[in-house]
Design an enzyme around this catalytic site. Structure first.
Site, PDB file in Angstrom:
ATOM      1  N   CYS A   1      -3.821   8.405   6.293  1.00 42.49           N
ATOM      2  CA  CYS A   1      -2.458   8.473   6.978  1.00 42.49           C
ATOM      3  C   CYS A   1      -2.694   8.536   8.520  1.00 42.49           C
ATOM      4  CB  CYS A   1      -1.439   9.552   6.628  1.00 42.49           C
ATOM      5  SG  CYS A   1      -0.789   9.680   5.349  1.00 42.49           S
TER       6      CYS A   1
ATOM      7  N   CYS B   1       0.588  -0.821  -0.012  1.00 45.09           N
ATOM      8  CA  CYS B   1      -0.163  -0.427   0.289  1.00 45.09           C
ATOM      9  C   CYS B   1       0.947   1.084   0.039  1.00 45.09           C
ATOM     10  CB  CYS B   1      -1.109  -0.563   1.671  1.00 45.09           C
ATOM     11  SG  CYS B   1      -1.730  -1.953   2.279  1.00 45.09           S
TER      12      CYS B   1
END
Lengths: 407, 125
Positions: free
Chosen positions: B102, B33
């Site tokens: 994030c 990812c």
């Protein structure tokens, strides 16, 4: 440490307008402003300028002026090449393109697919090169159009267009090439390549943004207009002609191709020096793409254990501009479709960085970049769990090796 | 685009590195990812006395790791579990939409590390 330098190594994204080009454009913003379609003298003045620009472009490519259609850029030209043929092309309902095309082609192809047109995708080898043999197997009498880019925007690989176009021709299909990255860097002549259509964009060779062309070989009929309206572009594309942009496009193309021999040789020499320096001074780096068969300005590296966007921002702090194939920088979830198509891991694709040199790039800029790259790589690797893992495994190997010796 | 706070945290991240005497490790993400976060915690009497990280990822992933480790230092594990990705975003003065994940990873890595701590504790008993 603040930016002490600004180094632009993203010329494949865009280039600054050459001052000579700007000078040619300026009168058409004010002084000579008529609508090129108006019949009075104001219109005639700009009409002449557009005609001259078209002739200049045609001369550079060694084609006829009526084979040149001005567009808003490479993306529009690509869209038009694919959508323009329509379903009426002798009952042929299939398009063949490659997996590494620019989104202007890939997303257009996808849209056509949703409308019932069959689209097939050519794969590429580890260097990003399309195989003529695969096209031979894929093509049929249903194929209306084959579209393969002349050179790839990410890894710079140059495709065997001449061979691919002749295969298309032999099967009665048309051939389009997206030459956006190639024109101004390498010699491009549509007739020598045998292509029926070709897309070009001005701002890649020190021309203005927002203007490009679609070359359409005489005898090829585009059924569909993308933009309907007035009688511009021989009725094929409506909208008042943007005279300064068209003039700027022609001038920048003329200069770029005229000065290509000198510029490309210098750029390639610097590029080769850059590759050598990076490979010798930075560990765990892989060059993506072909070593020789690539555009002179292009380099693309994957830096192991580092994600591309982090590296891009790290370099930005040193004032260095480059481009990343990381999914993170584009906002999509998938990393570079080009590197994935070349058969590389997500990790390698995530860590890919493109540096594209230009005619003003200097050796000292390259040295500064290698130096900064070294610092940023070290910093980001010190942060990277993948690097820690790698080091730990190296340590283990060492222990094992010394344990072996002791036995 | 990033806020100056994100750039700042990326430029000078705090609490970087593997922790030799960590009592817990939380790992989230994967190279697939493009993001991996390792969060190391040193926990004494259910209080986080030290936190550090190693992160493979973009500038935002590094900035959120830096901020998150700083936010939980000195907190009890109960308090640390209440840290949300929204708070991480607030600390950074905002994140671009495609970078919200994030901050989610930062929250998840705290939780993963505390889970690890609890599992280790249960095993020891």
């Amino acid at each position: 440490m603040e930016n002490i330098k600004r180094v632009y190594l993203d010329h494949s994204a865009t280039t600054p307008v050459d001052p000579r080009v700007l000078k040619k454009m300026l009168p058409y913003f004010g002084e000579v402003f008529g609508n090129a379609n108006s019949q009075h003298s104001f219109g005639q003045a700009t009409n002449i300028a557009v005609d001259e620009a078209r002739r200049k472009v045609a001369d550079v490519f060694n084609v006829k002026p009526n084979e040149i259609y001005f567009t808003s850029g490479g993306t529009e030209a690509d869209n038009w090449a694919l959508k323009g043929l329509g379903k009426s092309n002798k009952g042929r309902t299939e398009i063949i393109t490659s997996k590494i095309e620019h989104d202007a082609i890939l997303k257009t192809a996808k849209q056509l697919q949703e409308q019932g047109i069959s689209v097939k995708y050519l794969s590429v080898d580890e260097y990003g090169q399309v195989s003529p043999d695969e096209l031979k197997k894929m093509i049929s009498d249903k194929t209306a159009l084959v579209s393969v880019m002349l050179a790839n925007n990410e890894v710079g690989t140059i495709q065997p267009i001449k061979e691919l176009a002749s295969i298309a021709k032999a099967h009665g299909a048309l051939f389009h090439t997206d030459a956006v990255q190639a024109v101004g860097s390498i010699d491009v002549k549509p007739k020598e390549l045998g292509v029926d259509m070709m897309s070009v964009s001005g701002h890649k060779f020190y021309g203005p943004k927002g203007v490009g062309i679609l070359y359409v070989r005489g005898g090829v009929k585009l059924e569909n207009r993308l933009i309907t309206g007035g009688f511009q572009e021989r009725t094929m594309r409506g909208g008042t002609t943007n005279v300064p942009l068209v003039v700027g496009f022609a001038e920048s193309l003329f200069l770029a191709v005229n000065e290509m021999g000198k510029n490309s040789a210098k750029i390639q020499e610097l590029r080769d020096y850059f590759v050598k320096e990076v490979e010798s001074k930075i560990s765990h780096v892989i060059l993506n793409g072909h070593r020789e068969n690539r555009l002179p300005q292009n380099t693309n590296f994957s830096f192991e254990f580092i994600e591309g966007e982090g590296l891009l921002f790290g370099l930005d702090m040193f004032g260095i501009a480059c481009s990343s194939g990381s999914a993170c920088s584009s906002g999509s979830l998938e990393p570079s479709h080009v590197l994935l198509a070349m058969g590389f891991s997500h990790e390698r694709a995530h860590g890919s960085i493109r540096f594209s040199l230009g005619k003003h790039t200097t050796k000292s800029e390259i040295d500064y970049t290698v130096n900064s790259l070294h610092k940023v790589c070290k910093k980001l690797r010190d942060l990277s769990p993948l690097y820690a893992q790698y080091n730990a495994s190296q340590q283990n190997d060492l222990h094992r090796a010394s344990a072996k010796r002791m036995v | 685009m990033y806020t100056s706070k994100v750039i700042d945290e990326f430029k000078n991240p705090r609490n970087v590195g593997e922790m030799e005497d960590a009592t817990a490790l939380g790992v989230v993400g994967g190279a697939e990812c493009g993001d991996i976060m390792n969060m190391y915690l040193k926990i004494e009497n259910d209080v986080i006395v030290d936190a550090s990280f190693l992160t493979y990822g973009c500038a935002a992933a590094i900035a959120t790791s830096s901020v998150a480790t700083d936010m939980i230092k000195g907190k009890t594990i109960e308090e640390a579990l209440k840290v949300t990705n929204k708070q991480v975003i607030e600390h950074l003065g905002g994140l671009p939409a495609q970078k919200i994940h994030c901050s989610v990873m930062a929250e998840e890595s705290i939780k993963a590390a505390i889970d690890d701590y609890r599992a280790n504790k249960a095993k020891a008993q």
